[in-house]
Write a protein that holds these residues in place. Sequence first.
Motif, short mmCIF file in Angstrom:
data_model
loop_
_atom_site.label_atom_id
_atom_site.label_comp_id
_atom_site.label_asym_id
_atom_site.label_seq_id
_atom_site.Cartn_x
_atom_site.Cartn_y
_atom_site.Cartn_z
N LEU A 140 0.86 -1.19 0.00
CA LEU A 140 0.00 0.00 0.00
C LEU A 140 0.89 1.23 0.00
CD1 LEU A 140 -2.86 -0.86 2.52
CD2 LEU A 140 -2.96 -0.82 0.03
N HIS A 141 0.63 2.15 -0.92
CA HIS A 141 1.45 3.34 -1.06
C HIS A 141 0.74 4.60 -0.58
CE1 HIS A 141 3.99 0.70 -3.37
NE2 HIS A 141 2.97 0.42 -4.16
N GLU A 142 -0.57 4.61 -0.67
CA GLU A 142 -1.36 5.78 -0.31
C GLU A 142 -2.71 5.27 0.19
OE1 GLU A 142 -3.53 9.28 -2.88
OE2 GLU A 142 -1.56 8.59 -3.56
N ALA A 143 -3.19 5.85 1.27
CA ALA A 143 -4.48 5.42 1.82
C ALA A 143 -5.23 6.62 2.37
CB ALA A 143 -4.27 4.36 2.90
N ARG A 144 -6.16 7.10 1.58
CA ARG A 144 -7.04 8.20 1.97
C ARG A 144 -8.47 7.78 1.66
NH1 ARG A 144 -4.09 11.77 -1.99
NH2 ARG A 144 -6.19 11.89 -2.83
N PRO A 145 -9.47 8.36 2.32
CA PRO A 145 -10.85 7.97 2.03
C PRO A 145 -11.26 8.13 0.56
CG PRO A 145 -10.76 9.23 4.06
CD PRO A 145 -9.39 9.31 3.44
N ASP A 146 -10.68 9.09 -0.14
CA ASP A 146 -11.07 9.32 -1.53
C ASP A 146 -10.23 8.53 -2.54
OD1 ASP A 146 -8.83 10.92 -0.88
OD2 ASP A 146 -9.25 12.28 -2.53
N ARG A 147 -9.11 7.93 -2.08
CA ARG A 147 -8.23 7.24 -3.02
C ARG A 147 -7.24 6.36 -2.26
NH1 ARG A 147 -4.47 8.69 -7.92
NH2 ARG A 147 -2.49 8.57 -6.85
N VAL A 148 -7.16 5.09 -2.67
CA VAL A 148 -6.18 4.17 -2.11
C VAL A 148 -5.37 3.61 -3.26
CG1 VAL A 148 -5.83 2.03 -0.81
CG2 VAL A 148 -7.64 3.62 -0.12
N VAL A 149 -4.05 3.59 -3.09
CA VAL A 149 -3.14 3.13 -4.13
C VAL A 149 -2.27 2.01 -3.57
CG1 VAL A 149 -1.26 3.77 -5.70
CG2 VAL A 149 -3.10 5.41 -5.21
N GLY A 150 -2.17 0.93 -4.32
CA GLY A 150 -1.32 -0.19 -3.94
C GLY A 150 -0.73 -0.83 -5.17
N SER A 151 0.10 -1.84 -4.97
CA SER A 151 0.72 -2.51 -6.11
C SER A 151 1.13 -3.93 -5.76
CB SER A 151 1.93 -1.72 -6.61
OG SER A 151 2.96 -1.71 -5.64
N LEU A 152 1.40 -4.68 -6.81
CA LEU A 152 1.86 -6.07 -6.68
C LEU A 152 2.90 -6.31 -7.76
CD1 LEU A 152 1.56 -8.96 -5.48
CD2 LEU A 152 -0.22 -9.34 -7.22
N GLU A 153 4.05 -6.83 -7.35
CA GLU A 153 5.13 -7.15 -8.29
C GLU A 153 4.84 -8.49 -8.96
OE1 GLU A 153 8.63 -6.37 -10.26
OE2 GLU A 153 7.91 -5.10 -8.63
N TRP A 154 5.08 -8.56 -10.28
CA TRP A 154 4.98 -9.82 -11.00
C TRP A 154 6.02 -10.77 -10.42
CZ3 TRP A 154 8.42 -12.90 -13.46
CH2 TRP A 154 7.92 -13.91 -14.28
N SER A 155 5.64 -12.03 -10.26
CA SER A 155 6.59 -13.06 -9.83
C SER A 155 6.17 -14.38 -10.46
CB SER A 155 6.64 -13.18 -8.31
OG SER A 155 5.44 -13.73 -7.82
N PRO A 156 7.12 -15.26 -10.75
CA PRO A 156 6.76 -16.53 -11.37
C PRO A 156 5.83 -17.37 -10.48
CG PRO A 156 9.12 -16.46 -10.89
CD PRO A 156 8.55 -15.11 -10.58
N GLU A 157 5.92 -17.22 -9.17
CA GLU A 157 5.08 -18.00 -8.24
C GLU A 157 3.61 -17.56 -8.30
OE1 GLU A 157 9.20 -17.81 -7.16
OE2 GLU A 157 7.77 -16.16 -7.13
N ALA A 158 3.35 -16.38 -8.84
CA ALA A 158 1.98 -15.87 -8.90
C ALA A 158 1.41 -15.95 -10.32
CB ALA A 158 1.95 -14.42 -8.40
N CYS A 159 2.01 -16.79 -11.15
CA CYS A 159 1.61 -16.86 -12.56
C CYS A 159 0.82 -18.11 -12.88
CB CYS A 159 2.85 -16.82 -13.45
SG CYS A 159 3.58 -15.18 -13.53
N THR A 160 0.16 -18.04 -14.00
CA THR A 160 -0.49 -19.18 -14.63
C THR A 160 0.37 -19.57 -15.84
OG1 THR A 160 -2.61 -20.00 -15.43
CG2 THR A 160 -2.06 -17.73 -16.01
N ALA A 161 -0.17 -20.36 -16.74
CA ALA A 161 0.59 -20.81 -17.91
C ALA A 161 1.14 -19.64 -18.71
CB ALA A 161 -0.30 -21.68 -18.80
N GLY A 162 2.33 -19.80 -19.24
CA GLY A 162 2.91 -18.78 -20.10
C GLY A 162 3.48 -17.59 -19.38
N GLY A 163 3.63 -17.66 -18.07
CA GLY A 163 4.22 -16.55 -17.33
C GLY A 163 3.31 -15.35 -17.16
#
Length: 144
Positions: free
Chosen positions: A28-51
């Motif tokens: 989580l990078h920003e957390a306000r009532p009007d806007r919340v921003v977060g992110s997730l890094e790509w990783s091979p463990e979180a993939c399906t077929a074909g990466g």
Amino acid sequence: MPPSETTSPGPAALLAAMPFAARLGIELHEARPDRVVGSLEWSPEACTAGGVLHGGALMALADSVGAVCAYLNLPPGAGTSTIESKTNFLRGVTSGRVHATARTLHVGFTLVVVQTDLRDDRDRLVGQTTQTQIVLAANDGTGD
């Protein structure tokens, strides 16, 4: 009335309340009532077929960021839970980071509706989630 920005927990505390999101690597990078921003890094463990990053990982990111947005719009002492979620996947993610931005569409007494846009590092829309969160009244200790 939503918690004020000065009394709302910061992004680290909000993420700590969601161990599944933390385990997935959601940030989580920003957390306000009007806007919340977060992110997730790509990783091979979180993939399906074909990466390609798994849709479930994208949905978990959207649900987590959206839930924080809903939470920050609750009356004091109330909680929330997702009761409906719909995601449109628009393109695959094969590298980099997915960035989520959640905003409320509706804040009512019983429901909060949040829309979360998911974008890749090139700012392309990769998915969009609309979720409905129920407002759970504070438990006063007297039972159901």
